[in-house]
Design an enzyme around this catalytic site. Structure first.
Site, mmCIF file in Angstrom:
data_model
loop_
_atom_site.group_PDB
_atom_site.id
_atom_site.type_symbol
_atom_site.label_atom_id
_atom_site.label_comp_id
_atom_site.label_asym_id
_atom_site.label_seq_id
_atom_site.Cartn_x
_atom_site.Cartn_y
_atom_site.Cartn_z
ATOM 1 N N ASP A 26 0.859 -1.178 0.000
ATOM 2 C CA ASP A 26 0.000 0.000 0.000
ATOM 3 C C ASP A 26 0.902 1.238 0.000
ATOM 4 O O ASP A 26 1.508 1.576 1.023
ATOM 5 C CB ASP A 26 -0.916 0.012 1.225
ATOM 6 C CG ASP A 26 -2.005 -1.054 1.160
ATOM 7 O OD1 ASP A 26 -1.778 -2.096 0.516
ATOM 8 O OD2 ASP A 26 -3.062 -0.855 1.778
ATOM 9 N N LYS A 55 -6.974 3.414 -3.508
ATOM 10 C CA LYS A 55 -7.391 3.411 -2.109
ATOM 11 C C LYS A 55 -7.602 4.849 -1.657
ATOM 12 O O LYS A 55 -6.840 5.743 -2.028
ATOM 13 C CB LYS A 55 -6.316 2.719 -1.280
ATOM 14 C CG LYS A 55 -6.507 2.729 0.227
ATOM 15 C CD LYS A 55 -5.357 1.983 0.903
ATOM 16 C CE LYS A 55 -5.375 2.134 2.406
ATOM 17 N NZ LYS A 55 -4.227 1.433 3.050
ATOM 18 N N LYS A 85 -10.341 0.256 -2.536
ATOM 19 C CA LYS A 85 -10.219 0.063 -1.093
ATOM 20 C C LYS A 85 -10.529 1.357 -0.355
ATOM 21 O O LYS A 85 -9.725 2.290 -0.361
ATOM 22 C CB LYS A 85 -8.807 -0.417 -0.732
ATOM 23 C CG LYS A 85 -8.581 -0.618 0.780
ATOM 24 C CD LYS A 85 -7.182 -1.126 1.075
ATOM 25 C CE LYS A 85 -6.904 -1.197 2.566
ATOM 26 N NZ LYS A 85 -5.548 -1.728 2.874
#
Length: 360
Positions: free
Chosen positions: A197, A260, A296
């Site tokens: 991430d 995300k 996400k």
């Protein structure tokens, strides 16, 4: 609505364990039918997004109709209501998409190990039995930790099939030197992280330096190798929804496997409004390239009723495939406890205290 000129429009006292067992006997498999079609399909089964060459025409003319987007989001909870067995089924599906996360300054090896144990067995066995789900495998989508704890999590999850995600590139601010960001990614991959991430440099978005954002993201994608990369946009710091839309498109063009919302450390994190804009960009990117990119939301998604709204939005905007962990993850820590409480209420008719559903 978001369009481009080059794309189609697109706590009372806790009940005893025996009560759950009695409920199971009285109403066996009470949600089995609801869950039958939403068993986790596995991880990373779609072809990876390789990215496309930089071309500003893909995003130059992006506009956001704010009032229309706000109306779309405002009507969502009122138009869709998931209750009883169906709700239990949707919540079990949500568990399989959670990136169970600990990103605190006081994290320890033992805390990470406990979190991994919870990821492997996220719901009490007696509740699963009562829900008609006792003979099925259920675990969270991933464990998400700092690089320091990647090796610990990989060891604790050995044989479980649960991937380890590492936050990287100077998380959460993303302001360390670029070469150190690449080294941090490489170190996490060496330690066994199969998902990374990353955080983008927000300055590139705020100053409109789109080529720099694209180049940065391409470097991150290359450094990840076989590990899947989730691009954290930190949407609460990008100022406008148009910036969110453009940053989403550029990160996908540069090869992001997921986009995300947030690090969870910003003043404003995941919202349904931001999610709608990002999902529309995912849809446009798929229409142009044929590649599916995951989504996400992270930060502030802590209640079971909230995750139901995200799931419904995902299904309505992108389709059934985006309810699976391959294309949908939820960055959360306390969400799992509330989902387990809701499942216990569904079985017994009573809510238990949060401390009975601790996750770490």
């Amino acid at each position: 609505m978001t369009t481009t000129s080059k794309s189609p429009r697109v706590a009372p006292a806790a009940p005893a364990r025996t009560e759950a067992a009695k409920a199971a006997a009285a109403a066996p498999a009470i949600v089995a039918a609801s869950v039958q079609a939403i068993v986790p399909a596995g991880f990373h089964v779609h072809a990876r997004n390789p990215g496309v060459p930089y071309d500003s025409s893909w995003f130059d003319d992006i506009r956001v109709n704010l009032s229309a987007a706000e109306r779309r989001v405002a009507t969502l909870p009122g138009r869709r209501s998931v209750k009883k067995d169906a709700q239990a089924g949707w919540l079990l599906k949500a568990i399989s998409c959670i990136d169970l996360t600990t990103l605190s300054g006081d994290d320890t090896t033992e805390r990470v190990k406990r979190l991994c144990a919870k990821a492997i067995a996220p719901v009490r066995r007696d509740l699963l039995d009562a829900l008609g789900f006792g003979d099925r495998q259920l675990h969270t989508g991933a464990i998400c930790v700092y690089h320091r704890y990647v090796a610990t999590a990989v060891e604790a999850l050995a044989g479980s099939g649960i991937p380890v995600a590492a936050v990287s590139t100077g998380f959460p601010a993303g302001l360390i030197p670029h070469d150190l960001k690449l080294k941090e990614i490489a170190a996490s991959v060496r330690d066994g992280a199969s998902e990374i991430d990353i955080v983008i440099t927000r300055e590139h978005v705020l100053t409109g330096n789109w080529k720099a954002l694209y180049a940065e993201m391409r470097d991150f994608r290359a450094a990840c190798g076989d590990a899947h990369v989730k691009a954290i946009l930190a949407t609460g710091e990008l100022k406008t929804l148009r910036n969110v839309a453009k940053a989403s498109m550029i990160c996908m063009m540069a090869g992001a496997d997921f986009i995300k919302t947030s690090t969870g450390k910003e003043a404003t994190n995941a919202t349904l409004l931001v999610s709608l804009i990002m999902l529309r960009m995912i849809r446009q990117y798929q229409q142009r390239t044929g590649y599916k990119v995951g989504y996400k939301p992270a930060g502030g998604v802590s209640a079971a009723k909230d995750i139901l709204n995200y799931q419904i939005l995902m299904k309505e905007e992108l389709g059934r495939e985006w309810l699976e962990p391959d294309l949908f993850r939820i960055g959360a820590s306390s969400l799992l406890a509330d989902i387990e409480r809701q499942l216990e209420h569904h079985v017994t008719g009573r809510y238990s205290a949060f401390h009975r559903h601790a996750i770490g």
